[in-house]
Design a protein around this motif. Structure first.
Motif, PDB file in Angstrom:
ATOM      1  N   LEU A   1       0.811  -1.229   0.000  1.00 49.20           N
ATOM      2  CA  LEU A   1       0.000   0.000   0.000  1.00 49.20           C
ATOM      3  C   LEU A   1       0.846   1.281   0.000  1.00 49.20           C
ATOM      4  O   LEU A   1       0.325   2.366  -0.275  1.00 49.20           O
ATOM      5  N   LYS A   2       2.142   1.152   0.320  1.00 53.43           N
ATOM      6  CA  LYS A   2       3.005   2.333   0.484  1.00 53.43           C
ATOM      7  C   LYS A   2       3.027   3.273  -0.723  1.00 53.43           C
ATOM      8  O   LYS A   2       2.929   4.488  -0.562  1.00 53.43           O
TER       9      LYS A   2
ATOM     10  N   LEU B   1      -2.339   4.609   5.117  1.00 59.89           N
ATOM     11  CA  LEU B   1      -2.853   3.261   5.406  1.00 59.89           C
ATOM     12  C   LEU B   1      -1.694   2.277   5.585  1.00 59.89           C
ATOM     13  O   LEU B   1      -1.747   1.389   6.435  1.00 59.89           O
ATOM     14  N   ALA B   2      -0.636   2.464   4.776  1.00 61.34           N
ATOM     15  CA  ALA B   2       0.555   1.597   4.882  1.00 61.34           C
ATOM     16  C   ALA B   2       1.208   1.759   6.261  1.00 61.34           C
ATOM     17  O   ALA B   2       1.605   0.772   6.892  1.00 61.34           O
ATOM     18  N   LYS B   3       1.306   3.010   6.745  1.00 59.21           N
ATOM     19  CA  LYS B   3       1.896   3.275   8.066  1.00 59.21           C
ATOM     20  C   LYS B   3       1.115   2.534   9.160  1.00 59.21           C
ATOM     21  O   LYS B   3       1.698   1.923  10.058  1.00 59.21           O
ATOM     22  N   LEU B   4      -0.211   2.557   9.051  1.00 59.11           N
ATOM     23  CA  LEU B   4      -1.072   1.877  10.024  1.00 59.11           C
ATOM     24  C   LEU B   4      -0.812   0.368  10.023  1.00 59.11           C
ATOM     25  O   LEU B   4      -0.778  -0.270  11.085  1.00 59.11           O
ATOM     26  N   GLN B   5      -0.600  -0.206   8.833  1.00 60.60           N
ATOM     27  CA  GLN B   5      -0.332  -1.660   8.720  1.00 60.60           C
ATOM     28  C   GLN B   5       0.991  -2.012   9.404  1.00 60.60           C
ATOM     29  O   GLN B   5       1.076  -3.012  10.128  1.00 60.60           O
ATOM     30  N   TYR B   6       2.018  -1.197   9.177  1.00 61.08           N
ATOM     31  CA  TYR B   6       3.322  -1.436   9.811  1.00 61.08           C
ATOM     32  C   TYR B   6       3.201  -1.374  11.335  1.00 61.08           C
ATOM     33  O   TYR B   6       3.788  -2.192  12.057  1.00 61.08           O
ATOM     34  N   GLU B   7       2.448  -0.394  11.837  1.00 57.25           N
ATOM     35  CA  GLU B   7       2.275  -0.244  13.290  1.00 57.25           C
ATOM     36  C   GLU B   7       1.533  -1.446  13.885  1.00 57.25           C
ATOM     37  O   GLU B   7       1.868  -1.911  14.976  1.00 57.25           O
ATOM     38  N   ASN B   8       0.530  -1.953  13.156  1.00 59.52           N
ATOM     39  CA  ASN B   8      -0.187  -3.162  13.606  1.00 59.52           C
ATOM     40  C   ASN B   8       0.756  -4.362  13.685  1.00 59.52           C
ATOM     41  O   ASN B   8       0.703  -5.154  14.633  1.00 59.52           O
ATOM     42  N   ALA B   9       1.621  -4.494  12.656  1.00 61.65           N
ATOM     43  CA  ALA B   9       2.584  -5.612  12.626  1.00 61.65           C
ATOM     44  C   ALA B   9       3.538  -5.515  13.812  1.00 61.65           C
ATOM     45  O   ALA B   9       3.804  -6.528  14.489  1.00 61.65           O
ATOM     46  N   ILE B  10       4.045  -4.308  14.103  1.00 64.19           N
ATOM     47  CA  ILE B  10       4.977  -4.117  15.230  1.00 64.19           C
ATOM     48  C   ILE B  10       4.304  -4.465  16.552  1.00 64.19           C
ATOM     49  O   ILE B  10       4.893  -5.134  17.416  1.00 64.19           O
ATOM     50  N   GLU B  11       3.067  -4.037  16.702  1.00 60.68           N
ATOM     51  CA  GLU B  11       2.321  -4.289  17.942  1.00 60.68           C
ATOM     52  C   GLU B  11       2.166  -5.800  18.188  1.00 60.68           C
ATOM     53  O   GLU B  11       2.405  -6.297  19.297  1.00 60.68           O
TER      54      GLU B  11
ATOM     55  N   GLU C   1      11.418   8.032   3.555  1.00 59.14           N
ATOM     56  CA  GLU C   1      10.904   8.442   2.236  1.00 59.14           C
ATOM     57  C   GLU C   1       9.970   9.647   2.339  1.00 59.14           C
ATOM     58  O   GLU C   1       9.846  10.425   1.399  1.00 59.14           O
ATOM     59  N   ARG C   2       9.282   9.775   3.500  1.00 62.79           N
ATOM     60  CA  ARG C   2       8.395  10.933   3.722  1.00 62.79           C
ATOM     61  C   ARG C   2       9.152  12.119   4.331  1.00 62.79           C
ATOM     62  O   ARG C   2       8.564  13.105   4.738  1.00 62.79           O
ATOM     63  N   LYS C   3      10.484  11.981   4.481  1.00 63.61           N
ATOM     64  CA  LYS C   3      11.377  13.031   4.989  1.00 63.61           C
ATOM     65  C   LYS C   3      11.095  13.414   6.442  1.00 63.61           C
ATOM     66  O   LYS C   3      11.374  14.529   6.865  1.00 63.61           O
ATOM     67  N   ASP C   4      10.548  12.484   7.201  1.00 60.81           N
ATOM     68  CA  ASP C   4      10.401  12.660   8.643  1.00 60.81           C
ATOM     69  C   ASP C   4      11.575  11.912   9.283  1.00 60.81           C
ATOM     70  O   ASP C   4      11.443  10.786   9.780  1.00 60.81           O
ATOM     71  N   PHE C   5      12.756  12.542   9.274  1.00 59.24           N
ATOM     72  CA  PHE C   5      14.000  11.836   9.586  1.00 59.24           C
ATOM     73  C   PHE C   5      14.142  11.483  11.061  1.00 59.24           C
ATOM     74  O   PHE C   5      14.806  10.508  11.403  1.00 59.24           O
ATOM     75  N   ASN C   6      13.533  12.263  11.959  1.00 58.69           N
ATOM     76  CA  ASN C   6      13.612  11.939  13.396  1.00 58.69           C
ATOM     77  C   ASN C   6      12.927  10.604  13.685  1.00 58.69           C
ATOM     78  O   ASN C   6      13.474   9.738  14.371  1.00 58.69           O
ATOM     79  N   LYS C   7      11.707  10.437  13.156  1.00 54.68           N
ATOM     80  CA  LYS C   7      10.984   9.174  13.349  1.00 54.68           C
ATOM     81  C   LYS C   7      11.669   8.028  12.604  1.00 54.68           C
ATOM     82  O   LYS C   7      11.642   6.877  13.050  1.00 54.68           O
ATOM     83  N   ALA C   8      12.251   8.356  11.453  1.00 59.59           N
ATOM     84  CA  ALA C   8      12.970   7.331  10.679  1.00 59.59           C
ATOM     85  C   ALA C   8      14.129   6.779  11.493  1.00 59.59           C
ATOM     86  O   ALA C   8      14.301   5.553  11.615  1.00 59.59           O
ATOM     87  N   ILE C   9      14.920   7.689  12.105  1.00 62.03           N
ATOM     88  CA  ILE C   9      16.081   7.263  12.906  1.00 62.03           C
ATOM     89  C   ILE C   9      15.627   6.461  14.120  1.00 62.03           C
ATOM     90  O   ILE C   9      16.230   5.434  14.471  1.00 62.03           O
ATOM     91  N   GLU C  10      14.548   6.896  14.747  1.00 63.95           N
ATOM     92  CA  GLU C  10      14.020   6.205  15.933  1.00 63.95           C
ATOM     93  C   GLU C  10      13.638   4.757  15.605  1.00 63.95           C
ATOM     94  O   GLU C  10      14.011   3.818  16.324  1.00 63.95           O
ATOM     95  N   ASN C  11      12.910   4.550  14.507  1.00 64.82           N
ATOM     96  CA  ASN C  11      12.470   3.200  14.136  1.00 64.82           C
ATOM     97  C   ASN C  11      13.623   2.345  13.615  1.00 64.82           C
ATOM     98  O   ASN C  11      13.694   1.145  13.906  1.00 64.82           O
ATOM     99  N   LEU C  12      14.526   2.946  12.862  1.00 66.16           N
ATOM    100  CA  LEU C  12      15.680   2.204  12.341  1.00 66.16           C
ATOM    101  C   LEU C  12      16.598   1.766  13.486  1.00 66.16           C
ATOM    102  O   LEU C  12      17.197   0.685  13.436  1.00 66.16           O
ATOM    103  N   ALA C  13      16.710   2.607  14.525  1.00 69.58           N
ATOM    104  CA  ALA C  13      17.526   2.242  15.700  1.00 69.58           C
ATOM    105  C   ALA C  13      16.909   1.033  16.422  1.00 69.58           C
ATOM    106  O   ALA C  13      17.632   0.145  16.895  1.00 69.58           O
ATOM    107  N   GLN C  14      15.570   1.001  16.504  1.00 70.01           N
ATOM    108  CA  GLN C  14      14.882  -0.159  17.091  1.00 70.01           C
ATOM    109  C   GLN C  14      15.169  -1.423  16.284  1.00 70.01           C
ATOM    110  O   GLN C  14      15.406  -2.505  16.831  1.00 70.01           O
TER     111      GLN C  14
END
Length: 552
Positions: free
Chosen positions: A421-422, A428-438, A464-477
């Motif tokens: 869906l991305k 909607l794609a973001k919501l799917q990823y969050e469900n998978a993580i949960e 890809e959406r240029k929200d680099f703070n959240k990108a770094i946070e999730n990539l670090a996880q």
């Protein structure tokens, strides 16, 4: 017949005649296979030749080699302004019938040849037209136009879309990432693109591995027969008592749950042998079930070929007994479809997935779980086949039919749907990823590789959406999950590289340099310095070093 009758002299004479005919045929047309008509022409030609002419003929033809062209006419890219200077026919080598590389010109026949073709054609360095005149370099006008010519890579149909000057093309084709190359392991005849070869060689069933206990070298495909891997006490206990197929199967299932897969395999196979000995015709249903369970063990051992062999035998038995409408047959079809996806045969996987769905939906009391799992398998097959909408449709049908026990399947569906869906529906794609993580975090924990994969996908999404703070946070996880085994792997390197790019986009060059540097070291240790991924990380690392110096 001469050899069978031990008439050696006659057989040698006949072989000499056949050699003459074959060489004559090659001389008539070196780029095509001999046909009956050409052989007849060659024989007629030889009958009219004198002894001296035949001697001269052999002097020429013994040096003859069928040479493959380095650049074919189809790949050539001639600009319109060059066509006014050079005729396309002039660019064709008269030996390999391809485009001339390092051209030489014959004054006698006024044709062009590749320099290498002339050397390969004749050790005497004279023209195939038998002229003794020396060869010259082309005139300057021809040479200037020739140097402007470009050609596509010969592996264009494999995905390489670049074109190069003719002089540089051969060098590129030697290292092209789309060049099919044979697996290095003896006994494996498969060919892969250079970009996929290393991944295959790591899992090739023909690779040599060492037993962890005795150190003996063996091929990976025969490791399941190596007794050292089995628990000797378990085997002695099993053969000491006269067990029935039922008790052996129960023990095998218990060992399978404990992840003692090799020991489980021993019990399953012993139970299968006992069932076959009793009365194969009466026990066919139980035999087919046993075959299916053995296939599951091989699947868990990551040996898909053996798994396919047993599941096919199970399906044949069920179809022989007219059990196509039975629920177990539907389950066998679904498992076969899963194995076909692993083998890359997606069309056949979809076919058997549909058969399984038809069986499960036609039952009087259809099991919603089996239907859900079949939709999941069909979704996977369509996703691998790049049929996004069909995959999404099957995933959506699967979700409500999977219960809490199959929550890992649900998490995997959410993760896959996020990827599909991305491009068109990012929120909607973001919501799917969050469900998978949960779900992954609850079932296997936040430090598991499956959870790490979902975090990585979400991190890439934010990047890809240029929200680099959240990108770094999730990539670090994700990095924390991947580093659980303390082993440098490609996914660790790729995650470090993505974190570095996110920091660079933010303008934080020091942490970016550190992350990309780590990625470069891991790529180098896994693939070596010449690999494209290592080179890419190296270029990014050097670029970041320059930026940090400029700021300093």
């Amino acid at each position: 017949r001469f050899i069978q009758k031990k008439q050696i002299k006659e057989s040698e004479e006949l072989c000499d005649k056949l050699k003459v005919i074959f060489l004559a045929t090659l001389a008539l047309d070196p780029n095509k296979r001999p046909t009956f008509k050409k052989l007849k022409t060659a024989m007629a030609h030889l009958q009219t030749c004198s002894t001296i002419e035949l001697k001269n003929f052999f002097e020429v033809t013994e040096d003859l080699k069928i040479i493959k062209p380095k650049v074919t006419r189809e790949t050539l890219n001639i600009p319109p302004e060059i066509k006014q200077i050079i005729n396309e026919e002039e660019l064709i080598c008269q030996i390999c019938k391809g485009v001339v590389i390092f051209p030489l010109y014959c004054r006698a026949c006024q044709k062009y040849f590749c320099e290498d073709c002339l050397v390969s054609y004749s050790n005497r360095k004279h023209c195939p037209c038998t002229s003794r005149m020396p060869h010259d370099r082309p005139v300057q006008v021809f040479l200037n136009a020739y140097l402007q010519l470009r050609a596509y890579c010969r592996y264009r149909d494999k995905g390489c879309l670049q074109n190069f000057p003719l002089m540089d093309l051969e060098q590129h084709q030697k290292v092209c990432l789309h060049k099919p190359k044979k697996c290095k392991h003896e006994g494996c005849s498969q060919r892969f693109l250079l970009s996929e070869l290393e991944a295959h060689q790591e899992k090739c069933p023909e690779r040599i591995i060492n037993c962890e206990r005795c150190g003996k070298e063996m091929k990976a495909k025969v490791v399941v027969t190596h007794m050292c891997l089995f628990d000797q006490k378990v085997i002695e206990d099993m053969f000491a008592r006269k067990d029935t197929p039922v008790t052996l199967t129960k023990k095998a299932k218990a060992l399978f749950k404990q992840r003692k897969l090799y020991n489980s395999l021993v019990y399953y196979k012993k139970a299968l042998r006992l069932l076959i000995r009793q009365d194969p015709s009466e026990m066919e249903e139980r035999i087919s079930e046993q075959l299916m369970e053995i296939s599951d063990v091989y699947k868990e051992l990551n040996l898909p070929k053996q798994a396919l062999k047993y599941i096919i035998r199970s399906i044949k038995l069920k179809e022989k007994n007219n059990e196509e409408g039975h629920g177990d047959t539907g389950r066998a079809y679904r498992k076969y479809a899963q194995l076909l996806i692993r083998e890359g045969n997606y069309d056949k996987a979809i076919e058997f997935g549909k058969r399984a769905l038809k069986v499960h939906t036609s039952l009087l009391n259809p099991k919603t779980l089996e239907i859900g799992q079949t939709h999941f398998v069909l979704g996977l097959a369509h996703q691998h086949k790049n049929s996004a909408q069909n995959a999404i449709d099957h995933y959506r049908k699967a979700l409500p039919k999977l219960d809490s026990e199959n929550s890992l399947d649900k998490a995997r569906i959410y993760n896959n749907m996020g990827t599909l869906l991305k491009p068109k529906k990012p929120e909607l794609a973001k919501l799917q990823y969050e469900n998978a993580i949960e779900i992954y975090s609850k079932v296997v924990g936040p430090k598991d590789e499956k959870t790490g994969t979902a975090f990585f996908n979400l991190g890439v999404f934010y990047s890809e959406r240029k929200d680099f703070n959240k990108a770094i946070e999730n990539l670090a996880q994700a990095l924390g999950a991947f580093l659980k085994n303390d082993k440098p792997s490609e996914r660790v390197a790729h995650t470090q590289y993505m974190i570095g790019l996110a920091y660079e986009a933010k303008g934080s060059y020091e942490p970016a340099k550190l992350s990309v540097g780590n990625a470069y070291e891991i790529y180098s240790s896994i693939y070596g310095e010449r690999h494209s991924k290592t080179q890419r990380a190296k270029r990014a690392y050097k670029k970041l070093i320059k930026k940090t110096k400029q700021i300093g």
